[in-house]
Write an enzyme that holds these catalytic residues in place. Structure first.
Site, PDB file in Angstrom:
ATOM      1  N   ASN A 322      -1.336   1.974 -13.508  1.00  0.00           N
ATOM      2  CA  ASN A 322      -0.412   0.848 -13.544  1.00  0.00           C
ATOM      3  C   ASN A 322      -0.231   0.274 -14.945  1.00  0.00           C
ATOM      4  OD1 ASN A 322       0.706  -0.674 -10.856  1.00  0.00           O
ATOM      5  ND2 ASN A 322      -1.011   0.676 -10.393  1.00  0.00           N
ATOM      6  N   ASN A 347      -2.000   2.995  -1.276  1.00  0.00           N
ATOM      7  CA  ASN A 347      -0.844   2.099  -1.205  1.00  0.00           C
ATOM      8  C   ASN A 347      -0.014   2.311   0.056  1.00  0.00           C
ATOM      9  OD1 ASN A 347       0.694   4.412  -1.656  1.00  0.00           O
ATOM     10  ND2 ASN A 347       0.882   4.036  -3.849  1.00  0.00           N
ATOM     11  N   ILE A 348       1.118   1.600   0.133  1.00  0.00           N
ATOM     12  CA  ILE A 348       1.947   1.598   1.337  1.00  0.00           C
ATOM     13  C   ILE A 348       2.517   2.971   1.651  1.00  0.00           C
ATOM     14  CG2 ILE A 348       2.555  -0.830   1.064  1.00  0.00           C
ATOM     15  CD1 ILE A 348       5.310   0.151   0.024  1.00  0.00           C
ATOM     16  N   CYS A 392      -4.363  -6.630  -5.412  1.00  0.00           N
ATOM     17  CA  CYS A 392      -3.989  -5.219  -5.501  1.00  0.00           C
ATOM     18  C   CYS A 392      -2.969  -5.110  -6.628  1.00  0.00           C
ATOM     19  CB  CYS A 392      -3.460  -4.700  -4.169  1.00  0.00           C
ATOM     20  SG  CYS A 392      -2.172  -5.702  -3.404  1.00  0.00           S
ATOM     21  N   SER A 393      -1.791  -4.586  -6.377  1.00  0.00           N
ATOM     22  CA  SER A 393      -0.763  -4.542  -7.417  1.00  0.00           C
ATOM     23  C   SER A 393       0.066  -5.824  -7.414  1.00  0.00           C
ATOM     24  CB  SER A 393       0.145  -3.318  -7.228  1.00  0.00           C
ATOM     25  OG  SER A 393      -0.597  -2.121  -7.379  1.00  0.00           O
ATOM     26  N   ASP A 394       0.819  -6.034  -6.322  1.00  0.00           N
ATOM     27  CA  ASP A 394       1.639  -7.240  -6.207  1.00  0.00           C
ATOM     28  C   ASP A 394       0.927  -8.361  -5.471  1.00  0.00           C
ATOM     29  OD1 ASP A 394       4.039  -6.200  -7.474  1.00  0.00           O
ATOM     30  OD2 ASP A 394       4.243  -4.921  -5.716  1.00  0.00           O
ATOM     31  N   TRP A 396       0.549  -8.646  -2.032  1.00  0.00           N
ATOM     32  CA  TRP A 396       1.109  -9.074  -0.742  1.00  0.00           C
ATOM     33  C   TRP A 396       0.937  -8.033   0.367  1.00  0.00           C
ATOM     34  CZ3 TRP A 396       5.864  -9.774  -4.186  1.00  0.00           C
ATOM     35  CH2 TRP A 396       6.453  -8.543  -4.510  1.00  0.00           C
TER      36      TRP A 396
END
Length: 626
Positions: A322, A347-348, A392-394, A396
């Protein structure tokens, strides 16, 4: 349209198209197929009951296919059946090439002679697959499929059924607004009495504070962070100006904020997004260190200084990658007083892929990784009185899963009906989980079609984690596994406005509170009408047994497939065991003498009598759900 069909429709539901002469191959029933502005509905003609129904927004895939009706009726593995019927010795046939070719030719010829039927196959986000066979002389199948594809994913937010459900009473005061319900949870956090009268921002900030923490309205107009709530809990030693500076060093301006605090030890569970690389992190470091308040009750084992863990949900390699997009993770040299831990949760996109591979156990492996991570966080807070910052990253998706699950492990209140609502409102809705993107739905102001690559069953994964905990601790939860199933179905159906859009700010601009029904009010009314025992209640619930945190050992966190959710379409008897038990218990309660019921009513402090109606008791959660 036949009058008997009307009883299967909601008050504001309208029939868009209808198709007669249809067979539901799942049950082999003949009936009528309807597409409404809310659902895909099949009603059997013989039994005159609703079968094979799915809300439009729950549909993941629609296929116009051809099905061999005889083959379907005789079983999926039709070729095996023909091998038996031909009365050939398979072992000898496969050793001789000529016999094997002859066998395959006979099977193919027999299959081709059977009637091919045009069919509609619908696959849902909840794992159900419905197959409907249409008469060969029908020309309306294409119309039905086109109608489904159009209304299953409307192009505009207000095309969703929640905005068209006009018969449901609307909220007209701030007692039912999300902001109001969040403030109610903040009052519980500060052990303050909650007034139902409106308060100004100044009054809120003055009342909701203690020696270490305060509530700020710095984001009251969502100008600082559009995906954060209007009111946030932060350290009292950090000013609003310092919060503004700290937000600049976090992605999407999602600076560290408090989600939960242990009033006994002072330990904090906080959340944020990842730090931005190549930025001055001085104010962010100051904010993060402010979570390390002095221990309220220092012991010989632990010093006066509170330990701080920074939990990065991602694999270490992903966090490093990232940095190419100005993201990354905390540096040990910058955050010297904290211990940085990586949980390795994917991740998603990986989650979306694993959902289709349930039989390969990928999904269950990810469930376990979330359970282990949340249990680790709960252990550090409960047993070490340490503060934990999760991101995490964002901030949410994985962050929401872990913080919400850790809150349930730490606080027995969140294991009740009203507490479940509070944790959903707090960590999923207020802190901006992107429901519209994860469900592939339109949101406010977006003209482009939702990106299918952003769809991912993040909420389902979290609910399944709770179901796994309920299997381990059957008396720790007030609600049942059936409640979690119905809750997930309600979210996917878009019948209620609570889970539309991507943030609290978007829902406020869309005026969701005054335009759409509220799921919490719906549940409260439903429970009140059912009486003392209903299918959402866990009959084994014993609040006196688990009065504090529950921290399952990692070795015990071995999840199994969630039967109440996944097996209800293929093995309904297996998935209905819990609800059947509740119905039996309810019948037993109804048969008891009146005096026994009266004694039971007086012995329960968790229930309150409703103001009217024919029910005897209202479940405790209902007076909070309003």
């Amino acid at each position: 349209m036949d009058s008997f069909l009307l009883r299967f429709l909601l008050a504001d539901e309208q029939v868009l198209t209808m198709l007669d002469g249809v067979r539901l191959l799942n049950t082999n029933n003949d009936g009528i197929l309807l597409v409404t502005n809310f659902q895909f509905l099949f009603v059997s003609k013989g039994e005159k009951k609703k079968l094979g129904t799915i809300p439009l927004t729950t549909i993941a895939k629609i296929e116009d296919i051809t099905v061999n009706l005889e083959q379907y009726n005789r079983g999926e593995y039709r070729a095996k059946h023909y091998i038996q019927q031909l009365n050939l010795n398979l072992n000898s046939a496969i050793t001789e090439n000529n016999n094997r070719v002859l066998l395959q030719g006979k099977i193919k010829q027999s299959l081709q002679q059977e009637q091919a039927v045009r069919s509609i196959q619908v696959t849902g986000y909840d794992s159900r697959i419905l197959t409907f066979a249409v008469k060969s002389n029908h020309n309306d199948q294409g119309t039905v499929v086109a109608c489904l594809r159009k209304y299953a994913k409307p192009a505009d937010l207000r095309g969703l059924f929640a905005f068209r459900n006009l018969s449901v009473p609307r909220a007209v005061d701030n007692r039912v607004s999300p902001e109001f319900r969040l403030l109610k949870e903040y009052h519980r956090f500060f052990h303050k009495w909650f007034s139902h009268s409106p308060s100004t921002s100044f009054e809120i900030q003055k009342v909701l504070e203690n020696k270490w923490w305060r509530v700020t309205n710095i984001n009251s107009d969502y100008s600082l962070c559009q995906t954060y709530p209007a009111h946030l809990r932060v350290p009292k030693t950090i000013s609003d100006e310092e919060l503004k500076e700290a937000s600049k060093s976090r992605k999407k301006m999602r600076f560290p904020a408090i989600s939960w605090c242990d009033s006994g030890s002072g330990a904090v569970l906080a959340r944020s997004s990842q730090p931005i690389a190549m930025m001055d992190h001085n104010e962010d470091v100051k904010l993060v260190y402010a979570f390390c308040t002095p221990r309220i009750k220092p012991t010989d084992e632990f010093s006066v200084n509170r330990k701080l863990y920074i939990v990065d949900c991602r694999p270490w390699t992903s966090a490093q990658a990232n940095k190419l997009t100005r993201g990354g993770t905390e540096s040990a040299s910058t955050y010297q007083e904290a211990e940085i831990v990586f949980l390795g949760i994917l991740n998603i996109h990986d989650i979306r892929g694993s959902f289709t591979g349930l039989r390969e156990y990928e999904w269950l492996n990810y469930i376990r990784s979330i359970l282990v991570g949340a249990s680790w966080i709960a252990e550090k807070i409960a047993q070490e009185s340490a503060s934990v910052l999760v991101h995490c990253s964002d901030g949410w998706d994985r962050t929401t899963q872990l913080v919400g699950l850790a809150s349930i492990l730490l606080d027995p209140y969140y294991r009740t009906f009203s507490g479940f609502q509070a944790v959903v409102e707090k960590d999923w809705l207020a802190f901006g989980h992107q429901f519209a993107k994860r469900m592939g739905l339109p949101t406010l102001g977006e003209k482009e079609q939702p990106n299918e690559k952003e769809i991912s069953p993040i909420l389902l994964q979290w609910l399944e984690c709770i179901a796994q905990l309920m299997r381990m601790y059957p008396s720790a939860f007030e609600f049942s596994s059936i409640f979690l199933v119905d809750f997930m179905d309600a979210v996917l159906s878009c019948r209620f406005g609570n889970f539309l859009c991507n943030s609290e700010e978007e829902r406020a601009r869309a005026d969701v509170v005054n335009s759409c029904p509220c799921i919490w009010e719906h549940l409260a009314d439903m429970w009140a009408s059912c009486g003392m025992v209903h299918k959402h209640m866990n009959t084994f619930y014993n609040p006196s047994k688990y009065t504090g945190a529950i921290v399952p050992p990692a070795s015990a966190l071995t999840p199994i497939l969630w039967p109440e959710f996944y097996l209800r379409w293929t093995c309904p008897l297996e998935s209905q065991r819990e609800s059947d038990y509740v119905e039996a218990l309810k019948s037993k309660k109804d048969a008891e003498p009146r005096s026994t019921v009266a004694e039971l009513e007086g012995s329960h402090t968790d229930v309150a009598k409703p103001s009217g109606g024919n029910c005897r008791l209202r479940v405790v959660g209902s007076n909070v759900l309003m």
